[in-house]
Design a protein around this motif. Sequence first.
Motif, PDB file in Angstrom:
ATOM      1  N   ALA A 151       0.828  -1.212   0.000  1.00 30.91           N
ATOM      2  CA  ALA A 151       0.000   0.000   0.000  1.00 30.91           C
ATOM      3  C   ALA A 151       0.855   1.252   0.000  1.00 30.91           C
ATOM      4  CB  ALA A 151      -0.920  -0.002   1.208  1.00 30.91           C
ATOM      5  N   ARG A 152       2.112   1.144   0.446  1.00 31.69           N
ATOM      6  CA  ARG A 152       3.034   2.273   0.447  1.00 31.69           C
ATOM      7  C   ARG A 152       4.074   2.132  -0.663  1.00 31.69           C
ATOM      8  NH1 ARG A 152       5.635   3.273   6.048  1.00 31.69           N
ATOM      9  NH2 ARG A 152       6.140   5.225   4.951  1.00 31.69           N
ATOM     10  N   SER A 153       3.749   1.295  -1.625  1.00 31.47           N
ATOM     11  CA  SER A 153       4.621   1.077  -2.789  1.00 31.47           C
ATOM     12  C   SER A 153       5.963   0.489  -2.386  1.00 31.47           C
ATOM     13  CB  SER A 153       4.836   2.387  -3.572  1.00 31.47           C
ATOM     14  OG  SER A 153       3.592   2.920  -3.992  1.00 31.47           O
ATOM     15  N   GLY A 154       5.971  -0.335  -1.324  1.00 31.09           N
ATOM     16  CA  GLY A 154       7.205  -0.952  -0.870  1.00 31.09           C
ATOM     17  C   GLY A 154       7.280  -2.410  -1.265  1.00 31.09           C
ATOM     18  N   GLN A 155       8.360  -3.064  -0.862  1.00 30.72           N
ATOM     19  CA  GLN A 155       8.546  -4.465  -1.180  1.00 30.72           C
ATOM     20  C   GLN A 155       9.333  -5.160  -0.075  1.00 30.72           C
ATOM     21  OE1 GLN A 155      10.942  -5.010  -4.671  1.00 30.72           O
ATOM     22  NE2 GLN A 155      12.568  -3.632  -3.983  1.00 30.72           N
ATOM     23  N   ILE A 156       9.107  -6.474   0.026  1.00 31.07           N
ATOM     24  CA  ILE A 156       9.824  -7.298   0.994  1.00 31.07           C
ATOM     25  C   ILE A 156      10.580  -8.370   0.229  1.00 31.07           C
ATOM     26  CG2 ILE A 156       9.630  -8.818   2.993  1.00 31.07           C
ATOM     27  CD1 ILE A 156       7.014  -7.450   3.688  1.00 31.07           C
ATOM     28  N   LYS A 157      11.871  -8.518   0.480  1.00 32.02           N
ATOM     29  CA  LYS A 157      12.703  -9.477  -0.217  1.00 32.02           C
ATOM     30  C   LYS A 157      13.260 -10.488   0.793  1.00 32.02           C
ATOM     31  CE  LYS A 157      16.653  -9.751  -3.390  1.00 32.02           C
ATOM     32  NZ  LYS A 157      17.704  -8.984  -4.089  1.00 32.02           N
ATOM     33  N   VAL A 158      13.146 -11.773   0.456  1.00 27.30           N
ATOM     34  CA  VAL A 158      13.617 -12.838   1.337  1.00 27.30           C
ATOM     35  C   VAL A 158      14.819 -13.521   0.681  1.00 27.30           C
ATOM     36  CG1 VAL A 158      13.055 -14.987   2.516  1.00 27.30           C
ATOM     37  CG2 VAL A 158      11.314 -13.193   2.274  1.00 27.30           C
ATOM     38  N   LEU A 165       8.562  -6.875  11.020  1.00 26.19           N
ATOM     39  CA  LEU A 165       8.191  -6.371   9.699  1.00 26.19           C
ATOM     40  C   LEU A 165       7.290  -5.150   9.822  1.00 26.19           C
ATOM     41  CD1 LEU A 165       7.538  -9.764   7.865  1.00 26.19           C
ATOM     42  CD2 LEU A 165       9.470  -8.216   7.544  1.00 26.19           C
ATOM     43  N   ASP A 166       6.406  -5.149  10.815  1.00 26.41           N
ATOM     44  CA  ASP A 166       5.515  -4.002  11.015  1.00 26.41           C
ATOM     45  C   ASP A 166       6.305  -2.757  11.389  1.00 26.41           C
ATOM     46  OD1 ASP A 166       2.802  -2.902  11.272  1.00 26.41           O
ATOM     47  OD2 ASP A 166       3.293  -2.774  13.413  1.00 26.41           O
ATOM     48  N   ASN A 167       7.319  -2.916  12.260  1.00 25.02           N
ATOM     49  CA  ASN A 167       8.154  -1.772  12.623  1.00 25.02           C
ATOM     50  C   ASN A 167       8.965  -1.271  11.428  1.00 25.02           C
ATOM     51  OD1 ASN A 167       7.365  -1.590  15.270  1.00 25.02           O
ATOM     52  ND2 ASN A 167       9.051  -2.816  16.075  1.00 25.02           N
ATOM     53  N   ALA A 168       9.492  -2.192  10.622  1.00 25.62           N
ATOM     54  CA  ALA A 168      10.255  -1.795   9.432  1.00 25.62           C
ATOM     55  C   ALA A 168       9.385  -1.005   8.473  1.00 25.62           C
ATOM     56  CB  ALA A 168      10.815  -3.034   8.745  1.00 25.62           C
ATOM     57  N   ASN A 169       8.130  -1.356   8.400  1.00 30.77           N
ATOM     58  CA  ASN A 169       7.209  -0.622   7.525  1.00 30.77           C
ATOM     59  C   ASN A 169       6.868   0.744   8.106  1.00 30.77           C
ATOM     60  OD1 ASN A 169       5.224  -0.214   5.403  1.00 30.77           O
ATOM     61  ND2 ASN A 169       3.674  -0.710   6.949  1.00 30.77           N
ATOM     62  N   LYS A 170       6.532   0.788   9.398  1.00 29.65           N
ATOM     63  CA  LYS A 170       6.093   2.045  10.020  1.00 29.65           C
ATOM     64  C   LYS A 170       7.203   3.082  10.068  1.00 29.65           C
ATOM     65  CE  LYS A 170       4.515   0.355  13.876  1.00 29.65           C
ATOM     66  NZ  LYS A 170       3.854   0.287  15.210  1.00 29.65           N
ATOM     67  N   TYR A 171       8.454   2.655  10.278  1.00 30.83           N
ATOM     68  CA  TYR A 171       9.543   3.615  10.455  1.00 30.83           C
ATOM     69  C   TYR A 171      10.343   3.825   9.165  1.00 30.83           C
ATOM     70  CZ  TYR A 171       8.593   3.568  15.427  1.00 30.83           C
ATOM     71  OH  TYR A 171       7.985   3.707  16.654  1.00 30.83           O
ATOM     72  N   SER A 172       9.697   3.608   8.044  1.00 32.85           N
ATOM     73  CA  SER A 172      10.267   3.976   6.744  1.00 32.85           C
ATOM     74  C   SER A 172       9.525   5.207   6.250  1.00 32.85           C
ATOM     75  CB  SER A 172      10.116   2.827   5.742  1.00 32.85           C
ATOM     76  OG  SER A 172      10.870   1.704   6.147  1.00 32.85           O
ATOM     77  N   ASP A 173      10.255   6.310   6.036  1.00 35.86           N
ATOM     78  CA  ASP A 173       9.585   7.559   5.655  1.00 35.86           C
ATOM     79  C   ASP A 173       9.193   7.600   4.186  1.00 35.86           C
ATOM     80  OD1 ASP A 173      12.111   7.547   4.714  1.00 35.86           O
ATOM     81  OD2 ASP A 173      12.736   9.462   5.608  1.00 35.86           O
ATOM     82  N   SER A 174       9.618   6.648   3.406  1.00 30.72           N
ATOM     83  CA  SER A 174       9.214   6.569   1.997  1.00 30.72           C
ATOM     84  C   SER A 174       8.815   5.123   1.710  1.00 30.72           C
ATOM     85  CB  SER A 174      10.359   7.020   1.079  1.00 30.72           C
ATOM     86  OG  SER A 174      11.513   6.227   1.298  1.00 30.72           O
ATOM     87  N   ALA A 175       8.816   4.730   0.451  1.00 32.72           N
ATOM     88  CA  ALA A 175       8.450   3.351   0.098  1.00 32.72           C
ATOM     89  C   ALA A 175       9.369   2.382   0.820  1.00 32.72           C
ATOM     90  CB  ALA A 175       8.548   3.158  -1.408  1.00 32.72           C
ATOM     91  N   PRO A 176       8.823   1.501   1.655  1.00 33.78           N
ATOM     92  CA  PRO A 176       9.652   0.592   2.443  1.00 33.78           C
ATOM     93  C   PRO A 176      10.416  -0.388   1.565  1.00 33.78           C
ATOM     94  CG  PRO A 176       7.425   0.719   3.325  1.00 33.78           C
ATOM     95  CD  PRO A 176       7.378   1.366   1.979  1.00 33.78           C
ATOM     96  N   GLU A 177      11.688  -0.580   1.916  1.00 34.60           N
ATOM     97  CA  GLU A 177      12.512  -1.610   1.281  1.00 34.60           C
ATOM     98  C   GLU A 177      13.025  -2.505   2.391  1.00 34.60           C
ATOM     99  OE1 GLU A 177      15.523  -0.108  -1.244  1.00 34.60           O
ATOM    100  OE2 GLU A 177      14.195   1.274  -2.302  1.00 34.60           O
ATOM    101  N   ILE A 178      12.406  -3.665   2.511  1.00 31.45           N
ATOM    102  CA  ILE A 178      12.696  -4.584   3.625  1.00 31.45           C
ATOM    103  C   ILE A 178      13.334  -5.846   3.067  1.00 31.45           C
ATOM    104  CG2 ILE A 178      11.727  -5.835   5.579  1.00 31.45           C
ATOM    105  CD1 ILE A 178       9.349  -3.865   5.492  1.00 31.45           C
ATOM    106  N   MET A 179      14.422  -6.278   3.719  1.00 30.05           N
ATOM    107  CA  MET A 179      15.100  -7.489   3.297  1.00 30.05           C
ATOM    108  C   MET A 179      15.216  -8.434   4.503  1.00 30.05           C
ATOM    109  SD  MET A 179      18.857  -8.035   1.529  1.00 30.05           S
ATOM    110  CE  MET A 179      19.719  -7.480   2.988  1.00 30.05           C
ATOM    111  N   ILE A 180      14.824  -9.699   4.249  1.00 31.21           N
ATOM    112  CA  ILE A 180      14.926 -10.736   5.281  1.00 31.21           C
ATOM    113  C   ILE A 180      15.954 -11.754   4.811  1.00 31.21           C
ATOM    114  CG2 ILE A 180      13.699 -12.459   6.629  1.00 31.21           C
ATOM    115  CD1 ILE A 180      11.125 -10.960   6.047  1.00 31.21           C
TER     116      ILE A 180
END
Length: 525
Positions: free
Chosen positions: A392-399, A423-438
């Motif tokens: 919804a914030r135009s982000g992505q999660i990579k495993v 994962l919820d914290n990584a999303n909330k504390y990203s000021d732009s499109a979240p880029e999360i890597m696991i």
Amino acid sequence: MKRSTLRWVVTLMSLALLGLIGFQWYWIDSVIRANEERFKKDVIEALHTVSEKLEKQEALYAFNQSVYFSRTYGGTQSYQFRAAPQNTDVVVIKDTLRNDAMGFDIIFDFQVGSGGEQQLRGVPEPRAPGHQTWQHSKEMKDAERLLLEERLERATRKSEMVFQVLENMLVPDRSVMARFNPQQLDSLLSSEFAERGIDISFDYAIVSPMSERFLLVDNRASKRALEKSELKASLFPNDLIGEQNWLVVDFPEKQQFLLRKIWLTMASSGFLILVIVGSFGYSIRTILRQKKLSEMKNDFINNMTHELKTPIATISLACEALSDKEINQMKGMQDRYLAMISDENKRLGEQVERVLQMAALDRNDIELKSESLNLLELVERAVEKTALQVEARSGQIKVIDNADHKLVFGDKTHLTNILVNLLDNANKYSDSAPEIMIRLYNKAGDISVAVQDRGIGMTKEATTHIFQKFYRVPTGNIHNVKGFGLGLAYVKNMVELHHGTISVESEPGKGSKFTITLPNEHGNT
């Protein structure tokens, strides 16, 4: 507690603590000074006693010498016989002993009565030069005269001994080093010090103050200390003629000796001071923590009220809408509102459940339903739950799976909740499109899961508090990040219940990285 009140409390407690420490220091210093004075007094008394014993021993030596030369007379003697008063039958014999070296005479009077009684009186009398006469008061029998002359000769020899002893004592003709034995002096000093409880090594010397030189030093390495020592006494103080000498001692281990006497007092005082300082520090720390905890609890109540109020208000509006007859006739709208009520009710239940979980953790009332689990499957399940919010914030999660062994033994629900929270914290504390890597990997027989984002990051100070209950990372005046401050506290406690560890690496503006390490069952997927 108000900040001003806290400052006053801390100030008053600090002043009281400093005053107590100062009093203890003054008391210990007084004890040390009193012990030093007592030590000095005991040493001086011991030195005077040693000096007196040396003089007595010298007198005994002089007496022995006089006995040896008892038959050699160094002076003149005269006998005077004079008549007794009238009507008496008494013969008075006066014997005058003259000693030129001493400068005075001693006169002995012998009185012999008619009954044979004899009396001897020693009376000092001014010298009468050239006066040696025999006066007869009456005739005496030859036997009586011989007896008197024999006794007079004994008295003369005795008196001459006294003269020689006095002369040797008052006008010694020997050097000070010839008047005592150094080994004897050392023995006397050791004995006197031991009697007074001074059982440490010492150095001593005989000093001549007139010539400013040492006549005797038992340890030349201690000359400088002996020169400055105040522990001294006069040696042979009763000499009438000759140079006055000093017996000086020094104790190299004096400070250690005095400290040993009061070490228990100092140790107990130091221990009590440490206890008081520790109690004071702990009290201040507790007060500050309680104050901070109170502030965090207030924030928690405010956040909880907001978090609970929002779904309740949404459910209330949906219920009102459903009660409208026009909306009831619109089948699509009815389903939409029912779905909204269901979602908000689920959200409300999750919030309440999170609070209840933390309460259960505090009571140690959590029962884990442990089983063998594939950690990669848990990660994928957590990604599914948060993917919609990230997208919804135009982000992505990579495993990234680099683990050969992925099996762990734990509770499926709680392990999934741990990953969802991260994962919820990584999303909330990203000021732009979240880029999360696991990333999954094995390390030292364990399996680790690292969740990394490129969000706002945290300071080092914040990383030391983020696992505390109710703590939330400050975001300035922007309050778009919601929550209770319980998520990471729950994560840490639950990881520890699974016998694992969690760590964080973060830098402001560059994001954060949370790493969870759990024991691996070494099973192959």
